[in-house]
Design an enzyme around this catalytic site. Structure first.
Site, PDB file in Angstrom:
ATOM      1  N   GLN A  91      49.402 -59.912  61.442  1.00 32.29           N
ATOM      2  CA  GLN A  91      48.003 -59.507  61.657  1.00 32.29           C
ATOM      3  C   GLN A  91      47.133 -59.904  60.472  1.00 32.29           C
ATOM      4  O   GLN A  91      46.037 -60.434  60.642  1.00 32.29           O
ATOM      5  CB  GLN A  91      47.911 -57.992  61.890  1.00 32.29           C
ATOM      6  CG  GLN A  91      48.699 -57.481  63.092  1.00 32.29           C
ATOM      7  CD  GLN A  91      48.104 -57.894  64.441  1.00 32.29           C
ATOM      8  OE1 GLN A  91      46.945 -58.310  64.538  1.00 32.29           O
ATOM      9  NE2 GLN A  91      48.903 -57.804  65.499  1.00 32.29           N
ATOM     10  N   ALA A 120      51.777 -67.789  65.968  1.00 26.17           N
ATOM     11  CA  ALA A 120      50.596 -68.576  66.344  1.00 26.17           C
ATOM     12  C   ALA A 120      49.668 -67.854  67.323  1.00 26.17           C
ATOM     13  O   ALA A 120      48.450 -68.044  67.287  1.00 26.17           O
ATOM     14  CB  ALA A 120      51.055 -69.899  66.969  1.00 26.17           C
ATOM     15  N   HIS A 121      50.242 -66.975  68.168  1.00 23.37           N
ATOM     16  CA  HIS A 121      49.406 -66.464  69.263  1.00 23.37           C
ATOM     17  C   HIS A 121      48.430 -65.373  68.858  1.00 23.37           C
ATOM     18  O   HIS A 121      47.652 -64.891  69.676  1.00 23.37           O
ATOM     19  CB  HIS A 121      50.268 -66.026  70.463  1.00 23.37           C
ATOM     20  CG  HIS A 121      51.035 -64.753  70.291  1.00 23.37           C
ATOM     21  ND1 HIS A 121      50.601 -63.565  70.833  1.00 23.37           N
ATOM     22  CD2 HIS A 121      52.206 -64.477  69.687  1.00 23.37           C
ATOM     23  CE1 HIS A 121      51.492 -62.620  70.558  1.00 23.37           C
ATOM     24  NE2 HIS A 121      52.481 -63.154  69.858  1.00 23.37           N
ATOM     25  N   CYS A 126      53.798 -54.351  72.628  1.00 23.53           N
ATOM     26  CA  CYS A 126      55.207 -54.289  72.978  1.00 23.53           C
ATOM     27  C   CYS A 126      55.617 -52.903  73.450  1.00 23.53           C
ATOM     28  O   CYS A 126      56.578 -52.744  74.173  1.00 23.53           O
ATOM     29  CB  CYS A 126      56.057 -54.668  71.773  1.00 23.53           C
ATOM     30  SG  CYS A 126      55.421 -56.107  70.945  1.00 23.53           S
TER      31      CYS A 126
HETATM   32  N1  PLP Z   1      54.827 -58.085  63.937  1.00 23.69           N
HETATM   33  C1  PLP Z   1      53.574 -57.649  64.167  1.00 23.69           C
HETATM   34  C2  PLP Z   1      52.840 -56.924  63.082  1.00 23.69           C
HETATM   35  C3  PLP Z   1      52.963 -57.876  65.411  1.00 23.69           C
HETATM   36  O1  PLP Z   1      51.726 -57.446  65.631  1.00 23.69           O
HETATM   37  C4  PLP Z   1      53.703 -58.573  66.403  1.00 23.69           C
HETATM   38  C5  PLP Z   1      53.130 -58.778  67.751  1.00 23.69           C
HETATM   39  O2  PLP Z   1      52.516 -57.911  68.326  1.00 23.69           O
HETATM   40  C6  PLP Z   1      54.998 -59.011  66.102  1.00 23.69           C
HETATM   41  C7  PLP Z   1      55.528 -58.740  64.854  1.00 23.69           C
HETATM   42  C8  PLP Z   1      55.817 -59.771  67.116  1.00 23.69           C
HETATM   43  O3  PLP Z   1      55.310 -61.084  67.203  1.00 23.69           O
HETATM   44  P1  PLP Z   1      55.767 -62.090  68.355  1.00 23.69           P
HETATM   45  O4  PLP Z   1      54.960 -61.723  69.558  1.00 23.69           O
HETATM   46  O5  PLP Z   1      55.425 -63.442  67.813  1.00 23.69           O
HETATM   47  O6  PLP Z   1      57.215 -61.930  68.559  1.00 23.69           O
END
Ligand code: PLP
Length: 374
Positions: free
Chosen positions: A177, A196-197, A319
């Site tokens: 972030q 990247a997203h 998530c």
């Molecule tokens: N770490 C943080 C602080 C996140 O905000 C996210 C995604 O929401 C992730 C890890 C996981 O990233 P990814 O979607 O690339 O697996």
């Protein structure tokens, strides 16, 4: 639809898509192949790696491409445990880490490692003195993120990095972030992850920085890709997209952060002035974040009301958003069940306008009034 869930993911920029396209179609080769197609893909990967290294301020051979930050967090936590188990068995992770870190650390408990989850203050910020007190002679690993993904609270990464470096502890900062808004000096960091997203690039493409010489084992065995650290054919288009999205982010950070902040601040001002019983969760937050709790409301019902009225927001981390359990982050901040259950995360991005912020605040006013009537 007004999209205010940019901390969950961002739309893909047109020019990033254009940059990726050749490697999804004509230049589709496997970068490990020895013919022209392979060489072309390998050259693109090389350029992408150099570009990411440039943007992060590290060496190219300290950059590993992988599928995103979840894989990066798993790799680091589990890889350090595997490599350093002879030296110690104690891990420190902040209680507000993303589940990719928290769950990876908890997985390690099954193998005899001990995990201390560092509490944080009501402001959502980890206390460095508590970290110092938690360190033991057998501490091998510490993870505290750059900024939290639910509140946006910026963490004292540089101070923590210094403490860990002076005690020989592997320090990992999940900067998924924070990287969108500020750079992180890598000087005392052992490892750092980005994806990247969250920065208008593709999903499924991340990068892990690991300082040269750090002890860490690989998670994915395979065909020797990524200097034998991460097996699996590389997602060349993803790496190209990540590199370009990151380059643009770094170049335009100051200007875009200021624009996003102005829109977020306008929203906050209106909401706090016109709706009673609103609490801001987290202090010293990233420019795009407004995590708010609403007295007498359920967060889920507010979210559904806003969704029906054309506004996309989130309860917290994407998530865990599917399950309506109260946020582990807000609970770790000691805000209590009621405040955690009534929380919504509004996360602004570079395409949001002041007019959208105004419209959302108006719709929120109605949603809150309706929820309080029930
Ligand atoms: N770490 C943080 C602080 C996140 O905000 C996210 C995604 O929401 C992730 C890890 C996981 O990233 P990814 O979607 O690339 O697996």
């Amino acid at each position: 639809m007004i999209y205010l869930d940019n901390a969950a993911t961002t739309p893909l920029d047109d020019d990033v898509f254009e940059a990726m396209l050749p490697y999804l179609k004509d230049d589709f080769g496997n970068p490990s192949s020895q013919h022209g197609y392979g060489r072309s893909a390998a050259a693109a990967l090389l350029c992408a790696r150099d570009s990411v290294a440039d943007s992060l301020g590290c060496k190219s051979d300290e950059v590993y491409f992988l599928s995103g930050a979840t894989e990066a967090c798993n790799t680091v936590v589990k890889g350090v445990c595997a490599a350093m188990r002879g030296r110690g068995k104690h891990l420190i992770v902040s209680s507000i880490e993303h589940p990719a870190v928290l769950e990876s650390a908890r997985d390690m408990e099954k193998f005899g490692f001990e995990v201390s989850e560092l509490p944080c203050g009501e402001n959502g910020i980890v206390d460095v003195d508590l970290l110092k007190k938690a360190i033991r002679n057998d501490t091998i690993f510490c993870a505290v993120m750059g900024a939290n993904n639910e509140t946006g609270a910026i963490q004292p990464v540089e101070e923590i990095a210094e403490v860990c470096a002076s005690r020989g502890i592997f320090y990992f900062a999940d900067c998924v972030q924070s990287a969108c808004y500020r750079s992180t000096p890598l000087e005392n960091l052992s490892a750092m992850a980005i994806t990247a997203h969250k920065m208008y690039g593709p999903k499924g493409a991340g990068a892990l920085y690991i300082k040269s010489g750090e002890k860490i084992s690989r998670l994915l065995s395979g065909g020797g890709q990524e200097r034998n650290f991460r097996g699996g054919t590389q997602y060349v288009a993803g790496a190209v997209g990540l590199a370009y999205a990151l380059e643009k982010t770094v170049k335009n950070r100051a200007e875009i952060s200021a624009k996003i902040k102005a829109v977020r601040d306008g929203f906050l001002e209106k909401v706090l002035k016109e709706i009673d019983g609103v609490h801001v969760n987290g202090e010293n937050t990233l420019e795009g974040f407004a995590n708010l709790s609403f007295d007498g409301c359920g967060g889920d019902s507010l979210l559904f009301n806003l969704d029906l009225n054309g506004v996309a927001v989130s309860r917290g981390s994407a998530c865990t958003a599917g399950a309506s359990t109260p946020s582990h982050v807000l609970l770790a901040m000691g805000l209590g069940q009621a405040r955690a259950k009534s929380a919504l995360r509004f996360s602004f991005g570079k395409y949001n306008t002041k007019e959208e912020a105004f419209e959302v605040a108006e719709k929120l006013k109605l949603a809150v009034a309706a929820a309080r009537k029930c």
